[in-house]
Motif scaffolding. Structure first.
Motif, PDB file in Angstrom:
ATOM      1  N   GLY A  84      -4.330 -35.959 -56.325  1.00 15.88           N
ATOM      2  CA  GLY A  84      -3.497 -35.033 -55.849  1.00 15.88           C
ATOM      3  C   GLY A  84      -3.745 -33.484 -56.135  1.00 15.88           C
ATOM      4  O   GLY A  84      -2.887 -32.741 -55.750  1.00 15.88           O
ATOM      5  N   HIS A  85      -4.811 -33.404 -57.089  1.00 14.59           N
ATOM      6  CA  HIS A  85      -5.099 -31.903 -57.188  1.00 14.59           C
ATOM      7  C   HIS A  85      -6.472 -31.256 -57.031  1.00 14.59           C
ATOM      8  O   HIS A  85      -7.150 -30.614 -57.650  1.00 14.59           O
ATOM      9  CB  HIS A  85      -4.463 -31.572 -58.644  1.00 14.59           C
ATOM     10  N   LEU A  86      -6.857 -31.640 -55.781  1.00 12.25           N
ATOM     11  CA  LEU A  86      -8.105 -31.495 -55.693  1.00 12.25           C
ATOM     12  C   LEU A  86      -8.297 -29.925 -54.945  1.00 12.25           C
ATOM     13  O   LEU A  86      -7.634 -29.798 -54.138  1.00 12.25           O
ATOM     14  CB  LEU A  86      -8.814 -32.302 -54.490  1.00 12.25           C
ATOM     15  N   HIS A  87      -9.149 -29.113 -55.594  1.00 11.68           N
ATOM     16  CA  HIS A  87      -9.307 -27.790 -55.207  1.00 11.68           C
ATOM     17  C   HIS A  87     -10.734 -27.308 -56.246  1.00 11.68           C
ATOM     18  O   HIS A  87     -10.890 -27.866 -57.136  1.00 11.68           O
ATOM     19  CB  HIS A  87      -8.217 -26.907 -55.447  1.00 11.68           C
ATOM     20  N   SER A  88     -10.978 -26.198 -55.586  1.00  6.42           N
ATOM     21  CA  SER A  88     -12.471 -25.702 -56.446  1.00  6.42           C
ATOM     22  C   SER A  88     -12.255 -25.510 -57.741  1.00  6.42           C
ATOM     23  O   SER A  88     -13.270 -25.540 -58.409  1.00  6.42           O
ATOM     24  CB  SER A  88     -13.096 -24.661 -55.505  1.00  6.42           C
ATOM     25  N   GLY A  89     -11.150 -25.018 -58.241  1.00  2.99           N
ATOM     26  CA  GLY A  89     -10.970 -24.737 -59.467  1.00  2.99           C
ATOM     27  C   GLY A  89     -10.880 -25.934 -60.568  1.00  2.99           C
ATOM     28  O   GLY A  89     -11.069 -25.832 -61.759  1.00  2.99           O
ATOM     29  N   ASN A  90     -10.544 -27.061 -59.926  1.00  3.49           N
ATOM     30  CA  ASN A  90     -10.488 -28.271 -60.602  1.00  3.49           C
ATOM     31  C   ASN A  90     -11.750 -29.192 -60.674  1.00  3.49           C
ATOM     32  O   ASN A  90     -11.885 -30.266 -60.946  1.00  3.49           O
ATOM     33  CB  ASN A  90      -9.346 -29.025 -60.379  1.00  3.49           C
ATOM     34  N   ILE A  91     -12.864 -28.538 -60.354  1.00  7.51           N
ATOM     35  CA  ILE A  91     -14.068 -29.295 -60.111  1.00  7.51           C
ATOM     36  C   ILE A  91     -15.139 -28.265 -60.871  1.00  7.51           C
ATOM     37  O   ILE A  91     -15.591 -27.406 -60.551  1.00  7.51           O
ATOM     38  CB  ILE A  91     -14.640 -29.411 -58.607  1.00  7.51           C
ATOM     39  N   LEU A  92     -15.600 -29.057 -62.120  1.00  7.11           N
ATOM     40  CA  LEU A  92     -16.769 -28.439 -62.856  1.00  7.11           C
ATOM     41  C   LEU A  92     -17.904 -28.599 -62.240  1.00  7.11           C
ATOM     42  O   LEU A  92     -18.249 -29.776 -61.866  1.00  7.11           O
ATOM     43  CB  LEU A  92     -16.477 -28.937 -64.267  1.00  7.11           C
ATOM     44  N   ILE A  93     -18.862 -27.747 -62.431  1.00  7.10           N
ATOM     45  CA  ILE A  93     -20.054 -27.957 -61.698  1.00  7.10           C
ATOM     46  C   ILE A  93     -21.265 -27.452 -62.464  1.00  7.10           C
ATOM     47  O   ILE A  93     -21.274 -26.408 -63.459  1.00  7.10           O
ATOM     48  CB  ILE A  93     -20.125 -26.990 -60.432  1.00  7.10           C
ATOM     49  N   ASP A  94     -22.212 -28.567 -62.580  1.00  7.22           N
ATOM     50  CA  ASP A  94     -23.504 -27.878 -63.139  1.00  7.22           C
ATOM     51  C   ASP A  94     -24.681 -28.106 -62.043  1.00  7.22           C
ATOM     52  O   ASP A  94     -24.866 -29.780 -62.331  1.00  7.22           O
ATOM     53  CB  ASP A  94     -23.817 -28.615 -64.345  1.00  7.22           C
ATOM     54  N   LEU A  95     -25.421 -27.507 -61.498  1.00 11.47           N
ATOM     55  CA  LEU A  95     -26.224 -27.772 -60.537  1.00 11.47           C
ATOM     56  C   LEU A  95     -27.823 -28.431 -61.163  1.00 11.47           C
ATOM     57  O   LEU A  95     -28.364 -28.897 -60.497  1.00 11.47           O
ATOM     58  CB  LEU A  95     -26.807 -26.642 -59.565  1.00 11.47           C
ATOM     59  N   GLU A  96     -27.741 -28.185 -62.565  1.00  8.84           N
ATOM     60  CA  GLU A  96     -29.121 -28.617 -63.140  1.00  8.84           C
ATOM     61  C   GLU A  96     -28.750 -30.279 -63.539  1.00  8.84           C
ATOM     62  O   GLU A  96     -29.903 -30.833 -63.979  1.00  8.84           O
ATOM     63  CB  GLU A  96     -29.124 -27.901 -64.484  1.00  8.84           C
ATOM     64  N   GLU A  97     -27.624 -30.630 -63.405  1.00 11.75           N
ATOM     65  CA  GLU A  97     -27.417 -32.130 -63.658  1.00 11.75           C
ATOM     66  C   GLU A  97     -27.671 -33.187 -62.567  1.00 11.75           C
ATOM     67  O   GLU A  97     -27.194 -32.540 -61.261  1.00 11.75           O
ATOM     68  CB  GLU A  97     -26.166 -32.341 -64.334  1.00 11.75           C
ATOM     69  N   SER A  98     -27.883 -34.310 -62.749  1.00 10.62           N
ATOM     70  CA  SER A  98     -27.790 -35.308 -61.217  1.00 10.62           C
ATOM     71  C   SER A  98     -26.531 -35.401 -61.168  1.00 10.62           C
ATOM     72  O   SER A  98     -26.292 -35.650 -59.849  1.00 10.62           O
ATOM     73  CB  SER A  98     -28.586 -36.705 -62.124  1.00 10.62           C
ATOM     74  N   GLN A  99     -25.643 -35.618 -61.990  1.00 10.40           N
ATOM     75  CA  GLN A  99     -24.296 -35.624 -61.571  1.00 10.40           C
ATOM     76  C   GLN A  99     -23.523 -34.393 -61.693  1.00 10.40           C
ATOM     77  O   GLN A  99     -23.167 -33.815 -62.687  1.00 10.40           O
ATOM     78  CB  GLN A  99     -23.324 -36.413 -62.534  1.00 10.40           C
ATOM     79  N   THR A 100     -23.716 -33.603 -60.508  1.00  6.74           N
ATOM     80  CA  THR A 100     -23.485 -32.177 -60.400  1.00  6.74           C
ATOM     81  C   THR A 100     -21.966 -31.604 -60.663  1.00  6.74           C
ATOM     82  O   THR A 100     -21.645 -30.807 -61.426  1.00  6.74           O
ATOM     83  CB  THR A 100     -23.549 -31.949 -58.925  1.00  6.74           C
ATOM     84  N   ILE A 101     -20.868 -32.652 -60.496  1.00  2.00           N
ATOM     85  CA  ILE A 101     -19.709 -32.121 -60.616  1.00  2.00           C
ATOM     86  C   ILE A 101     -19.010 -33.231 -61.520  1.00  2.00           C
ATOM     87  O   ILE A 101     -19.409 -34.151 -61.717  1.00  2.00           O
ATOM     88  CB  ILE A 101     -18.708 -32.161 -59.162  1.00  2.00           C
ATOM     89  N   LYS A 102     -17.802 -32.559 -62.146  1.00  2.00           N
ATOM     90  CA  LYS A 102     -16.753 -33.409 -62.846  1.00  2.00           C
ATOM     91  C   LYS A 102     -15.439 -32.793 -62.552  1.00  2.00           C
ATOM     92  O   LYS A 102     -15.158 -31.878 -62.150  1.00  2.00           O
ATOM     93  CB  LYS A 102     -17.167 -33.447 -64.262  1.00  2.00           C
ATOM     94  N   PHE A 103     -14.479 -34.104 -62.330  1.00  2.00           N
ATOM     95  CA  PHE A 103     -13.175 -33.776 -62.206  1.00  2.00           C
ATOM     96  C   PHE A 103     -12.513 -33.277 -63.322  1.00  2.00           C
ATOM     97  O   PHE A 103     -12.536 -33.783 -64.425  1.00  2.00           O
ATOM     98  CB  PHE A 103     -12.311 -35.164 -61.610  1.00  2.00           C
ATOM     99  N   LEU A 104     -11.678 -32.223 -63.057  1.00  2.00           N
ATOM    100  CA  LEU A 104     -10.593 -31.835 -64.004  1.00  2.00           C
ATOM    101  C   LEU A 104      -9.210 -32.069 -63.619  1.00  2.00           C
ATOM    102  O   LEU A 104      -8.643 -31.947 -62.480  1.00  2.00           O
ATOM    103  CB  LEU A 104     -11.077 -30.269 -64.255  1.00  2.00           C
ATOM    104  N   ASP A 105      -8.333 -32.115 -64.839  1.00  2.00           N
ATOM    105  CA  ASP A 105      -6.850 -32.036 -64.746  1.00  2.00           C
ATOM    106  C   ASP A 105      -6.362 -33.352 -64.136  1.00  2.00           C
ATOM    107  O   ASP A 105      -5.524 -33.254 -63.215  1.00  2.00           O
ATOM    108  CB  ASP A 105      -6.281 -30.700 -63.853  1.00  2.00           C
ATOM    109  N   LEU A 106      -6.739 -34.433 -64.447  1.00  2.00           N
ATOM    110  CA  LEU A 106      -6.110 -35.594 -63.719  1.00  2.00           C
ATOM    111  C   LEU A 106      -4.817 -35.916 -64.488  1.00  2.00           C
ATOM    112  O   LEU A 106      -4.023 -36.704 -63.672  1.00  2.00           O
ATOM    113  CB  LEU A 106      -7.161 -36.885 -64.610  1.00  2.00           C
ATOM    114  N   THR A 107      -4.330 -35.103 -65.492  1.00  2.00           N
ATOM    115  CA  THR A 107      -3.182 -35.303 -66.043  1.00  2.00           C
ATOM    116  C   THR A 107      -1.883 -34.575 -65.130  1.00  2.00           C
ATOM    117  O   THR A 107      -0.809 -34.813 -65.357  1.00  2.00           O
ATOM    118  CB  THR A 107      -3.067 -34.692 -67.581  1.00  2.00           C
TER     119      THR A 107
END
Length: 401
Positions: free
Chosen positions: A291-314
């Motif tokens: 319920g809180h998807l937006h660009s500020g809640n998605i961490l990114i590292d383009l050098e990793e195979s898993q490029t993104i991670k979700f933040l603030d599930l709480t």
């Protein structure tokens, strides 16, 4: 299973006014007080509650002070010019009132900016006398003592986020590498009693998935909720779009109108979009919500195979309103958290393609820089009625970009 956007609240938990709801400001009168002009302004927050309307009194000088702060963050709202002589003349004050009204109209159009403490203290000063960072520090210190000083605060991160009542602290942890940092954030939002919040946070802490930032620790009391997670120096997707880092100053200087921006190409959009949908699919298939998807809640590292991670599930547990609450309230066909995230995914695709947030709740004509495959998805998400595509259907479409 459908999940309601607004969960049932317990009767003994007080529900405060939702600060993400948009406001209107109307200058009702102007008059002379002790040789200077003052303006009586009615501020109303979009709600059926009569308590969400109040009167404030402002001098022109206070508008100037606010405008100088906003200018420093890159905003350029037009303020009526200063006049040194004859500024209490009724005709002049009437003209100035029109200019100030236009200024307020422009200000409240920027819903996210109106959630900042700067604007809150201007438009609702009586409700924001609390020193939020000092109060948060007290609660974070209580948490650290309860953990036998496992964590140590390095520095407070003032104005790190856009919510006025959520404060952040950079911390280290005993036994962790010296370059490893933790982010403690304490918020005043509260939808459940402490015991229920703690039980829910304990469940979320147990979630293990490569696309989700794990919670290291949490703490809930009668005032609010604190969570601890790893601090990622590369920052969020929003940081990437605005060519900045999370440690580069206050929120509105990092992401304000004058910040440098970049767009993502179609391959990047495909990779990021697919992984976001995979994360959402995991959550909803396991009867969890976001319920809180937006660009500020998605961490990114383009050098990793898993490029993104979700933040603030709480956020959903603590009762925090979606960043897009205003837009969602205009769309009567959206009823569940899953639909909220699908709509937010569309807004995120727009932002990745253009480097800018979508300026309206819906969009039917897209800038030419938006790739055609993305436009085809957006045309199915940005609808005024009917059924949105499912997360599974979107995954299938993104795979065939």
């Amino acid at each position: 299973m459908a999940r309601l956007i607004v969960p049932q609240r317990l009767s003994n938990v007080q529900s405060s006014i939702d600060a993400t709801l948009p406001m209107t400001c109307t200058i009702e009168s102007s008059y002379i007080v002790d040789g200077h002009g003052e303006y009586s302004i009615r501020v109303t927050r979009m709600s059926n509650d009569p308590l969400t309307s109040w009167i404030i009194t402002k001098r022109y000088r206070e508008f100037v002070d606010l405008n100088n702060i906003l200018k420093d963050c890159g905003f350029n709202f037009e303020l009526p010019k200063k006049k040194f002589l004859g500024n209490t003349d009724q005709i002049f004050m009437s003209e100035r009132q029109k200019g100030l009204q236009a200024y307020l109209n422009k200000l409240v159009e920027h819903v996210e900016l109106c959630n900042s403490l700067i604007v809150h203290r201007f438009l609702d000063p009586h409700s924001h006398r609390t020193n939020y960072p000092e109060s948060a520090l007290q609660h974070v210190s209580m948490f650290i003592r309860s953990m036998n000083n496992t964590y140590q605060i390095i520095e407070p991160l003032f104005h790190f986020g856009w919510r006025y009542n959520k404060n952040y602290f950079l911390a280290s942890k005993i036994g962790s590498p010296k370059d490893e940092r933790y982010l403690c954030h304490y918020g005043l939002d509260k939808a459940l009693v402490e015991k229920d919040i703690s039980n829910c946070l304990r469940l979320i802490k147990s979630i293990t998935h490569p696309l989700i930032i794990p919670i290291e620790d949490f703490y809930a009391n009668e005032s609010g909720t604190l969570t601890v997670c790893r601090f990622y120096n590369r920052g969020s997707l929003k940081d990437y779009i605005h060519r900045t880092k999370p440690a580069n100053g206050i929120y509105w200087k990092r992401y304000g109108p004058t910040s440098a921006k970049r767009r993502c190409d179609l391959n990047q959009i495909k990779t990021i979009g697919r992984q976001i949908l995979e994360g959402l699919y995991f959550l909803y298939e396991n009867n969890l919500v976001y319920g809180h998807l937006h660009s500020g809640n998605i961490l990114i590292d383009l050098e990793e195979s898993q490029t993104i991670k979700f933040l603030d599930l709480t956020n959903v547990i603590t009762g925090v309103s979606s960043k897009y609450r205003y837009h969602l309230s205009n769309l009567k066909h959206i009823h569940t958290f899953e639909q909220c995230d699908i709509y937010s995914f569309g807004r995120l695709l727009y932002e990745l393609s253009t480097g800018e947030e979508c300026p309206s709740s819906l969009c039917t004509e897209f800038p030419h820089v938006v790739p055609v495959p993305v436009q085809q998805i957006l045309s199915k998400i940005f609808i005024s009625s009917g059924d949105l595509p499912t997360i599974g259907q979107l995954l299938n479409v993104v795979e065939h970009f």
